[in-house]
Design a protein around this motif. Structure first.
Motif, short mmCIF file in Angstrom:
data_model
loop_
_atom_site.label_atom_id
_atom_site.label_comp_id
_atom_site.label_asym_id
_atom_site.label_seq_id
_atom_site.Cartn_x
_atom_site.Cartn_y
_atom_site.Cartn_z
N PRO A 640 28.34 71.47 57.63
CA PRO A 640 27.35 72.53 57.81
C PRO A 640 28.03 73.85 58.18
CG PRO A 640 27.38 71.08 59.72
CD PRO A 640 28.30 70.47 58.71
N ALA A 642 27.21 77.79 59.56
CA ALA A 642 26.20 78.57 60.27
C ALA A 642 26.48 80.06 60.13
CB ALA A 642 26.16 78.18 61.75
N GLU A 686 30.26 74.81 61.43
CA GLU A 686 29.77 74.43 62.76
C GLU A 686 30.80 73.63 63.55
OE1 GLU A 686 25.96 72.61 62.78
OE2 GLU A 686 24.95 74.32 61.85
N ARG A 708 23.20 81.62 66.50
CA ARG A 708 23.65 80.87 65.33
C ARG A 708 22.44 80.31 64.58
NH1 ARG A 708 26.78 75.71 67.74
NH2 ARG A 708 26.30 74.77 65.74
N THR A 709 22.56 80.29 63.25
CA THR A 709 21.52 79.73 62.40
C THR A 709 22.20 78.95 61.28
OG1 THR A 709 20.08 81.63 62.82
CG2 THR A 709 19.53 80.22 60.95
N ARG A 710 21.80 77.69 61.08
CA ARG A 710 22.42 76.89 60.02
C ARG A 710 22.02 77.47 58.66
NH1 ARG A 710 22.48 70.40 60.02
NH2 ARG A 710 23.89 70.90 61.75
N TYR A 713 25.38 73.56 53.46
CA TYR A 713 26.55 72.69 53.51
C TYR A 713 27.55 73.17 52.46
CZ TYR A 713 24.65 69.19 56.67
OH TYR A 713 24.17 68.54 57.78
#
Length: 733
Positions: A640, A642, A686, A708-710, A713
């Protein structure tokens, strides 16, 4: 205030009470760890008569730091309330932790207060986090004053510290931050340092000598007059600039003598309006003395210059269904509106709630309605229910003194609120209200925990829920991908306190384990797989054969399944069985044990037996076919990524950008923000920012903050992938 002499105080040990908002002052103390906030509270308690010996309530008991964890760590970790009385005014002092990890306690103190005292050490100066809090207070117009401590330190310099405060806190108007007093130095010691023995009042031009242990007023010596004149002129100009009387400046510039009473009155109004921020000095009382340096002056400032709750606007309110309501007056006879600003657990009386009453009057055993905004993401429930309050008390060290009531503007501890949590609103049952919540910081340090032993497993869930109810800056999460129980904390000190509270308060021992980032797997290229599950052991056997193809899909596609069988090679009723087996295997992973995503699996052929084929057999064959396809294909690991947004002082931008690049991050842009700061945007894996909350604080000297924001992938780099596979016990495909 304004150099007036007063020594009237409350009786030692009595619980101050207030009948009207005008006789209340709610003051929060702000400053970094070690600045002397708790020592200052003790000194003010002694000077006001709340205690008879410095810092002592009764033998062996202290006013503050009575929490077991605070005693062990020798620092404040939670908001503390100390009520005092001076000249008929009840003062609620809110002592906040200075460590950045406990900013949630600080925000609660700001919510409950109407004015702020910023405590600055003359030995250490102004910290970055303290400057950020000042800006927060300025944004909402909260009145502020500054107190300089540690004046007897070898490198202490009041004048230099006051000048630093003018530059740092004054902003565009440094003359809004001015000393009211100058330190009076005593005889020089052999080491060359002259201790501070008193204060020189700039408006009254009088000396307040504390060298005897009591405050003695006298005329200044001739050598003091030139020093007084220069500082006094600057102070008068600052008072006049902040005055509501527009003619005062013209009169002053025209040479008119401004009356002392006029200056004092305008000073008090300017402080209450938040346009002038006086700088004072304070020190604890010497052994056997009753009054510490500057304590009387500070109490006068608080009671005469700081606003009462009636002069400050209450937070916006609405009905529980969200309909806005008119502003609430600070009226003891108005509708009840109170807010829980802190929740703690007492081993003897259970849950204790520190409550600020904004409107109405709260009484013991009253039936109230509890409304909450709900913070489900942090382990908090949404509340909309009735409850009965227990006893009302005022804290006094580790003891609680009964209160008959808490009027609008006052603070009190409420026992036995079993459902209400920090941030919840208490109101009348017939007219429920909901107050707009204050901003709470996001916890960004993940800590995975496991029960230490079998006996702890049964109590873990309940203990974590209670912990989250006390502390809204904690976020409790059960990671669906890794299965880990994760506590999101503000930093390492916050983590340590949370785990210790679990052990000492709730009897739950936990172990902190490595936090795992949820990875994914996908096929790098098309592949084909064959699954054969045939078992004959006498009687009913198992028979299923299937052939599949796998092709990669764009990111975010998940797992698709298609049926391309012709001629009934796989009976229709078993196609769904193959899909079920494929999806189950995809969830378990095909290479390193992480879920498979972004592929299309197509069933192209197979074989069945009229007797031995079954749903279970074709599920197994489907799983085997997917594993067979993966065995001959290149499997990418995905991690992931971010979006990280870092706000930092301009002087640290280069260091922050370099650090992000070292974390495999890509800086996507920067922009200027008010206050000499820069917002840096970057995309970072991440796995590289697990400890970023701690590292950024060190890198930026406490001035940086981030969110932070995902995003998505992305494939893991080959060298990193090899390490992950090795740790997972799988070879590189």
């Amino acid at each position: 205030m304004g150099d007036r002499t007063s020594t009237r105080a409350g009786a030692a040990g009595a619980a101050p009470a207030a009948d009207r908002p005008g006789s209340l002052r709610n003051v929060v103390l702000v400053g970094h760890s070690g600045a002397g906030k708790t020592t200052l509270v003790d000194a003010l308690a002694l000077a006001s008569g709340a205690v008879s010996r410095a810092g002592r309530v009764e033998d062996g008991d202290t006013l503050s730091d009575h929490d077991e964890i605070e005693r062990r760590q020798q620092r404040s970790v939670q908001l503390s309330l100390v009520p005092l009385e001076w000249n008929g005014i009840k003062i609620n002092l809110l002592d906040t932790p200075g460590h950045a990890d406990f900013v949630g306690e600080l925000r609660a103190g700001l919510r409950a207060a109407d004015a702020a005292l910023f405590v600055v050490s003359a030995a250490d100066g102004v910290s970055g986090p303290t400057r950020l809090v000042w800006e927060e207070c300025a944004a909402v117009g909260m009145p502020r004053a500054l107190v300089v401590t540690h004046l007897d330190a070898s490198r202490a310099d009041f004048d230099e510290t006051a000048e630093v405060c003018r530059r740092v806190f004054g902003g565009d108007d440094p003359d809004a931050v001015l000393p009211l007093y100058l330190p009076l130095h005593g005889e020089e010691r052999p080491d060359g340092h002259a201790p501070v023995a008193g204060l020189i009042g700039l408006l009254s031009q009088r000396i307040f000598d504390y060298s005897s242990g009591e405050r003695v007023e006298r005329d200044p010596d001739p050598e003091h007059l030139p020093l007084i004149a220069a500082a006094r002129a600057r102070l008068i100009e600052g008072i006049i600039a902040g005055s509501e009387d527009e003619t005062l400046m013209d009169r002053y510039l025209g040479g008119a003598e401004i009356r002392f009473e006029t200056l004092v009155g305008d000073l008090e109004k300017a402080v209450a309006r938040g346009v002038l921020h006086p700088v004072l000095a304070a020190a604890p009382a010497a052994e056997g003395a009753r009054q510490g340096l500057g304590t009387v002056e500070l109490l006068e400032l608080v009671t005469r210059g700081f606003p009462s709750p009636a002069e400050r606007e209450a937070p916006p309110v609405a009905t529980p269904d969200g309909r806005p309501l008119p502003p609430l007056p600070c009226d003891p006879d108005g509708p009840l509106a109170a807010e829980v600003v802190r929740t703690s657990s007492d081993p003897y009386v259970g849950r204790m709630s520190l409550v600020r009453v904004f409107s109405g009057t709260l009484r013991p055993d009253a039936a109230v309605h509890v409304s909450g905004h709900g913070l489900a993401g942090r382990g908090h429930q949404d509340h909309d229910e009735d409850e009965r309050v227990g006893a009302l008390t005022a804290p006094f060290g580790s003891r609680q003194r009964p209160l008959p009531k808490a009027v609008a503007g006052d603070l009190a501890c409420v026992a036995k609120l079993s459902r209400a949590e920090t941030g919840d609103t208490l109101s009348d049952r017939g007219a429920p209200l909901l107050m707009e919540p204050w901003v709470m910081p996001d916890p960004l340090l993940p800590v995975a925990v496991e029960a230490h032993g079998r006996s702890d497993e049964d109590r873990l869930s309940q203990g974590l829920a209670r912990l989250a109810a006390e502390d809204p800056t904690l976020r409790l999460e059960q990671d669906p991908d890794t299965g880990q129980v994760v506590l999101w904390c503000m930093g390492e000190a916050h983590r340590d306190v949370a785990l210790e509270r679990l052990r000492s308060r709730y009897g739950v021992r936990v172990d902190a384990v490595a936090h795992r980032v949820a990875l994914r797997e996908t096929f790098a290229a098309p592949a084909a797989g064959h699954g054969r599950h045939v078992k004959q052991s006498g009687g009913h056997g198992q028979y299923a054969v299937c052939d599949i193809t796998v092709e990669p899909l764009p990111p975010g596609s998940g797992v698709e399944f298609a049926d391309a069988v012709v001629g009934g090679a796989v009976p229709r009723q078993f196609v769904a069985s193959v899909e079920k087996g494929v999806r189950a295997q995809a969830a378990r992973g095909v290479a390193a044990g992480y879920p498979l995503v972004d592929v299309r699996v197509t069933l192209v052929d197979g074989k069945a037996h009229s007797v031995d084929s079954s749903d279970a057999a074709f599920q197994t064959a489907g799983a085997l076919a997917l594993r067979d396809a993966a065995a001959g294909a290149r499997i990418h690991l995905l991690e992931p990524v971010a979006e990280v947004r870092v706000t930092v002082s301009d002087e640290y931008v280069g260091a922050v950008m370099g650090d992000l690049s070292g974390r495999r991050g890509r800086v996507t842009g920067t922009e200027q923000v008010p206050g000499g700061s820069t917002l840096v945007r970057a995309e970072v894996p991440e796995a590289e920012i697990g400890r970023y909350a701690v590292d950024l604080r060190s890198l930026s000297h406490g001035t940086g903050r981030f969110g932070r924001t995902r995003l998505r992938y992305e494939p893991v780099p080959r060298q990193v992938e090899a390490r992950i596979r090795e740790q997972a016990g799988a070879g590189v495909a």
